[in-house]
Structure formats: structure tokens, C-alpha cells
Write a protein that holds these residues in place. Structure first.
Motif, PDB file in Angstrom:
ATOM      1  N   LEU A 152      -3.154   4.830  -1.660  1.00  0.00           N
ATOM      2  CA  LEU A 152      -2.483   3.528  -1.499  1.00  0.00           C
ATOM      3  C   LEU A 152      -3.475   2.375  -1.630  1.00  0.00           C
ATOM      4  O   LEU A 152      -3.159   1.336  -2.226  1.00  0.00           O
ATOM      5  CB  LEU A 152      -1.769   3.458  -0.158  1.00  0.00           C
ATOM      6  CG  LEU A 152      -0.498   4.295  -0.027  1.00  0.00           C
ATOM      7  CD1 LEU A 152       0.023   4.252   1.397  1.00  0.00           C
ATOM      8  CD2 LEU A 152       0.549   3.819  -1.012  1.00  0.00           C
ATOM      9  N   SER A 153      -4.666   2.562  -1.081  1.00  0.00           N
ATOM     10  CA  SER A 153      -5.651   1.486  -1.192  1.00  0.00           C
ATOM     11  C   SER A 153      -6.111   1.311  -2.638  1.00  0.00           C
ATOM     12  O   SER A 153      -6.393   0.187  -3.065  1.00  0.00           O
ATOM     13  CB  SER A 153      -6.829   1.730  -0.254  1.00  0.00           C
ATOM     14  OG  SER A 153      -7.543   2.876  -0.634  1.00  0.00           O
TER      15      SER A 153
ATOM     16  N   VAL B 185      -3.304  -0.744  -4.154  1.00  0.00           N
ATOM     17  CA  VAL B 185      -3.398  -2.138  -3.714  1.00  0.00           C
ATOM     18  C   VAL B 185      -4.558  -2.831  -4.418  1.00  0.00           C
ATOM     19  O   VAL B 185      -4.444  -3.985  -4.854  1.00  0.00           O
ATOM     20  CB  VAL B 185      -3.552  -2.211  -2.180  1.00  0.00           C
ATOM     21  CG1 VAL B 185      -3.924  -3.603  -1.724  1.00  0.00           C
ATOM     22  CG2 VAL B 185      -2.277  -1.747  -1.504  1.00  0.00           C
TER      23      VAL B 185
ATOM     24  N   TYR C  28      -3.539  -3.576  -7.934  1.00  0.00           N
ATOM     25  CA  TYR C  28      -2.574  -4.680  -7.917  1.00  0.00           C
ATOM     26  C   TYR C  28      -3.292  -6.014  -7.765  1.00  0.00           C
ATOM     27  O   TYR C  28      -3.013  -6.963  -8.500  1.00  0.00           O
ATOM     28  CB  TYR C  28      -1.556  -4.489  -6.788  1.00  0.00           C
ATOM     29  CG  TYR C  28      -0.627  -5.659  -6.647  1.00  0.00           C
ATOM     30  CD1 TYR C  28       0.452  -5.798  -7.506  1.00  0.00           C
ATOM     31  CD2 TYR C  28      -0.837  -6.642  -5.685  1.00  0.00           C
ATOM     32  CE1 TYR C  28       1.306  -6.881  -7.404  1.00  0.00           C
ATOM     33  CE2 TYR C  28       0.011  -7.728  -5.571  1.00  0.00           C
ATOM     34  CZ  TYR C  28       1.080  -7.841  -6.436  1.00  0.00           C
ATOM     35  OH  TYR C  28       1.922  -8.922  -6.339  1.00  0.00           O
ATOM     36  N   PHE C  29      -4.204  -6.095  -6.795  1.00  0.00           N
ATOM     37  CA  PHE C  29      -4.946  -7.339  -6.593  1.00  0.00           C
ATOM     38  C   PHE C  29      -5.768  -7.680  -7.832  1.00  0.00           C
ATOM     39  O   PHE C  29      -5.874  -8.847  -8.198  1.00  0.00           O
ATOM     40  CB  PHE C  29      -5.867  -7.227  -5.376  1.00  0.00           C
ATOM     41  CG  PHE C  29      -5.233  -7.650  -4.090  1.00  0.00           C
ATOM     42  CD1 PHE C  29      -5.264  -8.967  -3.699  1.00  0.00           C
ATOM     43  CD2 PHE C  29      -4.609  -6.724  -3.276  1.00  0.00           C
ATOM     44  CE1 PHE C  29      -4.677  -9.368  -2.506  1.00  0.00           C
ATOM     45  CE2 PHE C  29      -4.024  -7.109  -2.100  1.00  0.00           C
ATOM     46  CZ  PHE C  29      -4.053  -8.427  -1.706  1.00  0.00           C
TER      47      PHE C  29
END
Length: 77
Positions: free
Chosen positions: A14-15, A18, A21-22
Motif C-alpha cells: 500500500l505504501s 501511495v 500516486y504522490f
């Protein structure tokens, strides 16, 4: 132990998501930091947990090549 490894893997995955995505849509610098921390966590937390779980209860002598094992292999052939 297996449940802990799965939970840590999901958190790291998940990280990574993320972080990407960032990096793509928001702050690229922050995304790279999140991805880098995810790589560090996977190599220094997840990998040792996984290796300990897989090697627990096994003898290292069964997997090392020694002179005696070489002689056994030569005698077999």
C-alpha cells in the motif's frame, strides 16, 4: 508469524501504491521519499521476517556442500 508477514507485506504494498500516486499526481519529491522508505522497509523488515520464517527448524548442514557430500556424489556416479 505468517499472518504478521502478510500484514507487513500489505502495508508495504500500500505504501508503494501511495508513493507512486504522490509521484504521478501530487508532489513528486514526497512520492520518491515514500517509495524509498517502502524499499527500506521491505529489505530490512519484511525480508528478514520471511527468511526467519522459512529457515526456522531447518539445519544449515543439509544445504551446504562439504567434502563428505562431494565424496558421496562421486561414489554414486
Amino acid at each position: 508469524m505468517r499472518t504478521l508477514i502478510i500484514i507487513v507485506f500489505i502495508i508495504i504494498a500500500l505504501s508503494f501504491g501511495v508513493g507512486f500516486y504522490f509521484k504521478l499526481y501530487d508532489d513528486a519529491k514526497m512520492g520518491e521519499v515514500i517509495i524509498g522508505l517502502s524499499v527500506l522497509a521491505s529489505s530490512f523488515i519484511l525480508m528478514p521476517l520471511f527468511l526467519y520464517h522459512r529457515w526456522k527448524g531447518k539445519r544449515l548442514e543439509d544445504y551446504t556442500l562439504t567434502k563428505e557430500k562431494m565424496d558421496k556424489m562421486k561414489d554414486k556416479n
